[in-house]
Scaffold this motif. Structure first.
Motif, PDB file in Angstrom:
ATOM      1  N   LEU A 158     -11.056   6.407  -8.876  1.00  0.00           N
ATOM      2  CA  LEU A 158     -10.779   6.784  -7.523  1.00  0.00           C
ATOM      3  C   LEU A 158     -10.511   8.339  -7.852  1.00  0.00           C
ATOM      4  N   LEU A 159     -11.323   9.254  -7.331  1.00  0.00           N
ATOM      5  CA  LEU A 159     -10.814  10.611  -7.323  1.00  0.00           C
ATOM      6  C   LEU A 159     -10.118  11.074  -6.019  1.00  0.00           C
ATOM      7  N   VAL A 160     -10.663  10.974  -4.841  1.00  0.00           N
ATOM      8  CA  VAL A 160      -9.939  11.083  -3.633  1.00  0.00           C
ATOM      9  C   VAL A 160      -9.653   9.748  -2.994  1.00  0.00           C
ATOM     10  N   TYR A 161      -8.410   9.418  -2.965  1.00  0.00           N
ATOM     11  CA  TYR A 161      -7.837   8.193  -2.277  1.00  0.00           C
ATOM     12  C   TYR A 161      -8.221   7.977  -0.829  1.00  0.00           C
ATOM     13  N   PRO A 162      -8.465   6.690  -0.320  1.00  0.00           N
ATOM     14  CA  PRO A 162      -7.993   6.449   1.116  1.00  0.00           C
ATOM     15  C   PRO A 162      -6.469   6.616   1.427  1.00  0.00           C
ATOM     16  N   ALA A 163      -6.276   7.335   2.347  1.00  0.00           N
ATOM     17  CA  ALA A 163      -4.940   7.264   2.830  1.00  0.00           C
ATOM     18  C   ALA A 163      -4.242   6.285   3.303  1.00  0.00           C
ATOM     19  N   ARG A 164      -5.112   5.603   4.098  1.00  0.00           N
ATOM     20  CA  ARG A 164      -4.771   4.097   4.469  1.00  0.00           C
ATOM     21  C   ARG A 164      -6.109   3.154   4.296  1.00  0.00           C
ATOM     22  N   MET A 165      -5.734   2.021   4.367  1.00  0.00           N
ATOM     23  CA  MET A 165      -6.625   1.018   4.037  1.00  0.00           C
ATOM     24  C   MET A 165      -8.072   1.114   5.292  1.00  0.00           C
ATOM     25  N   GLY A 220      -6.475   0.013   0.085  1.00  0.00           N
ATOM     26  CA  GLY A 220      -5.840   1.304   0.477  1.00  0.00           C
ATOM     27  C   GLY A 220      -4.570   0.756   1.052  1.00  0.00           C
ATOM     28  N   PRO A 221      -3.631   1.668   0.941  1.00  0.00           N
ATOM     29  CA  PRO A 221      -2.074   1.416   1.398  1.00  0.00           C
ATOM     30  C   PRO A 221      -2.040   1.151   2.808  1.00  0.00           C
ATOM     31  N   THR A 222      -1.395   0.442   3.427  1.00  0.00           N
ATOM     32  CA  THR A 222      -0.753  -0.210   4.840  1.00  0.00           C
ATOM     33  C   THR A 222       0.472   0.130   4.979  1.00  0.00           C
ATOM     34  N   ASP A 223       0.997   0.004   6.239  1.00  0.00           N
ATOM     35  CA  ASP A 223       2.547   0.103   6.615  1.00  0.00           C
ATOM     36  C   ASP A 223       3.481  -0.708   5.907  1.00  0.00           C
ATOM     37  N   HIS A 224       2.705  -2.058   5.530  1.00  0.00           N
ATOM     38  CA  HIS A 224       3.650  -3.070   4.987  1.00  0.00           C
ATOM     39  C   HIS A 224       3.182  -3.349   3.476  1.00  0.00           C
ATOM     40  N   ASN A 225       2.276  -2.444   2.850  1.00  0.00           N
ATOM     41  CA  ASN A 225       2.020  -2.617   1.417  1.00  0.00           C
ATOM     42  C   ASN A 225       1.635  -1.119   1.188  1.00  0.00           C
ATOM     43  N   HIS A 226       2.613  -0.679   0.403  1.00  0.00           N
ATOM     44  CA  HIS A 226       2.290   0.696  -0.456  1.00  0.00           C
ATOM     45  C   HIS A 226       3.591   0.943  -1.409  1.00  0.00           C
ATOM     46  N   THR A 227       3.343   2.081  -2.139  1.00  0.00           N
ATOM     47  CA  THR A 227       4.139   1.950  -3.304  1.00  0.00           C
ATOM     48  C   THR A 227       5.623   2.590  -3.137  1.00  0.00           C
ATOM     49  N   MET A 228       6.033   3.174  -2.115  1.00  0.00           N
ATOM     50  CA  MET A 228       7.211   3.578  -1.882  1.00  0.00           C
ATOM     51  C   MET A 228       8.023   2.390  -1.183  1.00  0.00           C
ATOM     52  N   LEU A 229       7.343   1.674  -0.227  1.00  0.00           N
ATOM     53  CA  LEU A 229       8.126   0.312   0.390  1.00  0.00           C
ATOM     54  C   LEU A 229       8.202  -0.667  -0.699  1.00  0.00           C
TER      55      LEU A 229
END
Length: 218
Positions: free
Chosen positions: A111-118, A202-211
């Motif tokens: 992945l070069l340019v990631y999806p900001a959200r799922m 992609g990340p969601t409000d309930h599943n992302h690296t910070m959380l």
């Protein structure tokens, strides 16, 4: 499959189009506002987006947001994809030789340019070693891409009517929605830049690296 210099998919589910520009000046159509552009620079190119200028070098990929206007001065070739209705976080980088993730039939991708959200769009690198014969498969949405190194074949169609297209460095292509296809290589490897207008990762409000690495005291 289309392999022209203008890959018009503004009438698809996810309004997009691809341009293969070569030693020319280019202005994004007037209706392309509040959109995103993705792509790959074969040589040096100058992009002016709104009030900012980007000097792209050879082998750089990008995902850049456009509020009002884009002009390009292309030396050598530039592959440019427009995605209407989405603002990408600005990203520029250099491609690596191979992918970091496993893909089907011995290939690899990154992945070069990631999806900001799922569900958001993405830009990907796909690497085919020599001697690859992929399993026929389909994608639910279009794919816009270009060959950045090597060469191979693309086969498409149902089992009783298969057509082949030669893909060499500098070729741009479009896969239509649900198009049955596969890629093949013989003596040469092949490296592809592929734009996906949507996705199910992609990340969601309930599943992302910070959380996910945050543990609350009880």
């Amino acid at each position: 499959m289309q392999t022209t210099k203008f890959l018009n998919q503004f009438n698809s589910m996810y309004l997009s189009s691809g341009y293969l520009l070569e030693n020319e000046k280019f202005t994004l159509p007037e209706f392309c506002k509040y959109c995103s552009v993705y792509g790959y620079s074969y040589g040096e190119s100058l992009l002016t987006i709104d009030d900012k200028t980007y000097n792209l070098e050879k082998d750089q990929y990008f995902g850049l947001s456009v509020r009002d206007s884009l002009t390009a001065e292309v030396r050598d070739k530039l592959f440019l994809v427009v995605r209407l209705g989405y603002i990408v976080p600005n990203t520029i980088g250099w491609v690596e030789r191979r992918g970091r993730l496993s893909y089907i039939d011995g290939c690899s991708d990154s992945l070069l340019v990631y999806p900001a959200r799922m569900g958001d769009a993405s830009l990907n690198l796909l690497y085919f070693p020599s001697g690859i014969e992929q399993t026929f498969h389909r994608h639910p949405s279009i794919r816009l891409g270009c060959i950045i190194d090597g060469e191979g074949l693309r086969e498409e169609g149902e089992s009783n009517k298969i057509t082949s297209t030669v893909l060499a460095k500098g070729t741009a292509f479009c896969l239509n929605e649900q198009e049955r296809h596969r890629f093949k290589t013989t003596e040469s490897s092949m490296t592809v830049i592929a734009f996906h207008p949507d996705g199910d990762w992609g990340p969601t409000d309930h599943n992302h690296t910070m959380l996910n690495r945050t543990y609350l005291d009880k």
